[in-house]
Write an enzyme that holds these catalytic residues in place. Sequence first.
Site, PDB file in Angstrom:
ATOM      1  N   ARG A 168     -41.956  -1.368  17.031  1.00 38.84           N
ATOM      2  CA  ARG A 168     -41.791  -0.647  15.756  1.00 38.84           C
ATOM      3  C   ARG A 168     -41.222   0.753  15.999  1.00 38.84           C
ATOM      4  O   ARG A 168     -40.394   1.238  15.233  1.00 38.84           O
ATOM      5  CB  ARG A 168     -43.130  -0.580  15.015  1.00 38.84           C
ATOM      6  CG  ARG A 168     -42.985  -0.038  13.596  1.00 38.84           C
ATOM      7  CD  ARG A 168     -44.239  -0.188  12.779  1.00 38.84           C
ATOM      8  NE  ARG A 168     -45.321   0.671  13.249  1.00 38.84           N
ATOM      9  CZ  ARG A 168     -46.559   0.663  12.755  1.00 38.84           C
ATOM     10  NH1 ARG A 168     -46.868  -0.172  11.778  1.00 38.84           N
ATOM     11  NH2 ARG A 168     -47.474   1.469  13.214  1.00 38.84           N
ATOM     12  N   LYS A 218     -41.312   4.736  10.690  1.00 40.47           N
ATOM     13  CA  LYS A 218     -42.454   5.639  10.818  1.00 40.47           C
ATOM     14  C   LYS A 218     -41.925   6.963  11.366  1.00 40.47           C
ATOM     15  O   LYS A 218     -41.989   7.241  12.565  1.00 40.47           O
ATOM     16  CB  LYS A 218     -43.505   5.007  11.737  1.00 40.47           C
ATOM     17  CG  LYS A 218     -44.877   5.640  11.625  1.00 40.47           C
ATOM     18  CD  LYS A 218     -45.907   4.754  12.310  1.00 40.47           C
ATOM     19  CE  LYS A 218     -47.232   5.445  12.493  1.00 40.47           C
ATOM     20  NZ  LYS A 218     -47.928   5.850  11.299  1.00 40.47           N
ATOM     21  N   GLU A 234     -48.325   1.642  -0.836  1.00 47.99           N
ATOM     22  CA  GLU A 234     -49.361   1.658   0.201  1.00 47.99           C
ATOM     23  C   GLU A 234     -50.262   2.860  -0.057  1.00 47.99           C
ATOM     24  O   GLU A 234     -50.100   3.558  -1.061  1.00 47.99           O
ATOM     25  CB  GLU A 234     -48.717   1.742   1.594  1.00 47.99           C
ATOM     26  CG  GLU A 234     -47.840   2.965   1.777  1.00 47.99           C
ATOM     27  CD  GLU A 234     -47.116   3.006   3.112  1.00 47.99           C
ATOM     28  OE1 GLU A 234     -47.473   2.267   4.029  1.00 47.99           O
ATOM     29  OE2 GLU A 234     -46.189   3.822   3.225  1.00 47.99           O
TER      30      GLU A 234
HETATM   31  N1  PMP Z   1     -48.855   2.998   6.113  1.00 51.77           N
HETATM   32  C1  PMP Z   1     -48.675   4.234   6.617  1.00 51.77           C
HETATM   33  C2  PMP Z   1     -47.939   5.232   5.810  1.00 51.77           C
HETATM   34  C3  PMP Z   1     -49.191   4.565   7.879  1.00 51.77           C
HETATM   35  O1  PMP Z   1     -48.995   5.785   8.386  1.00 51.77           O
HETATM   36  C4  PMP Z   1     -49.896   3.587   8.612  1.00 51.77           C
HETATM   37  C5  PMP Z   1     -50.416   3.915   9.981  1.00 51.77           C
HETATM   38  N2  PMP Z   1     -51.444   4.870   9.940  1.00 51.77           N
HETATM   39  C6  PMP Z   1     -50.084   2.318   8.035  1.00 51.77           C
HETATM   40  C7  PMP Z   1     -49.527   2.057   6.797  1.00 51.77           C
HETATM   41  C8  PMP Z   1     -50.838   1.253   8.748  1.00 51.77           C
HETATM   42  O2  PMP Z   1     -50.071   0.766   9.811  1.00 51.77           O
HETATM   43  P1  PMP Z   1     -50.763   0.289  11.164  1.00 51.77           P
HETATM   44  O3  PMP Z   1     -51.739  -0.766  10.805  1.00 51.77           O
HETATM   45  O4  PMP Z   1     -49.636  -0.231  11.983  1.00 51.77           O
HETATM   46  O5  PMP Z   1     -51.420   1.480  11.756  1.00 51.77           O
END
Ligand code: PMP
Length: 298
Positions: free
Chosen positions: A62, A161, A194
């Site tokens: 990622r 990200k 989200e």
């Molecule tokens: N959405 C955002 C904006 C995030 O920063 C994160 C990670 N903290 C997630 C979703 C969750 O992703 P992951 O399970 O890969 O940590």
Amino acid sequence: MTRAISKEKFMAQKIWLDGKLVDQQDAKITVFDHGLLYGDGVFEGIRIYSGRIFELEAHIKRLYESAKAIRLTISISQSELTGAVEETVKANGISDGYVRLVVTRGVGTLGLNPFICKNSCIFVIADSIQLYPEELYEKGMRVISATTVRNHPLAIPPQAKSLNYLNNILAKIEALDNDVPEAVIYNHEGYVAEASGDNVLIVKDGVIYTPPAEAGALPGITQRVVIKLAREESLQVIEKNLTRFDLYVCDEFFLTGTAAEVIGIVEIDGRVIGDGKPGPITSLLRNKFFQYAHGKEK
Ligand code: PMP
């Protein structure tokens, strides 16, 4: 994530910075780094459970995809970076904790031009973590709907990200102003994207629903693992656009994320979810996730 760090620990902690492990007080970055000047860079947060780095390959993949999306060339290979993460975790003797992996555009001038930055800057921090108190997992968390809209996908792709988290931070501020830890962010069309740092999942009539990445969500690695575990339990999981109304009338609501893991939501905007406690599917998946992550029962 506020913690007091003792002076000894501060001195002892080793940071991986551009190819070398250095003491924390020597892990310094110039003010001309474009990660700092412009939020120009990408990052990952990764857990260490019972001595194993959780889903490291997926996080590395990622990270490189996020970098590609913003035309950032990471100056070392995926296997070298994987080695750097492993080395940092080992050097700090951490068996349960958290890794922050950051790649910035590197040193440039005060102008925007990213191509003046010759080399990306890479650093890895391995530390302990306690995002929320255990009680919050037992009782469930209250959230609000943020008024801040998710970044438009044609502006900054939410799937990348990036180090520019102001969109999320503005939503987090709204949450904190309302005395709750998290906020749900909606996209420009009004669909659930989200939470500020987690993915959103709900349960309605025994079926799990979660917004697709196209709704403006980061494709969560925890979310993907939890979906896999749910399907192993013969639960149906459907990715579809969700509205604020869907959240208000669902039977169960939970968030997933590297730091938060699986946490039940019991109230949104003053509407109580289910019977006001984390629901049975949420609790089942929280337990399954623990077993999967640690390789043992709680
Ligand atoms: N959405 C955002 C904006 C995030 O920063 C994160 C990670 N903290 C997630 C979703 C969750 O992703 P992951 O399970 O890969 O940590």
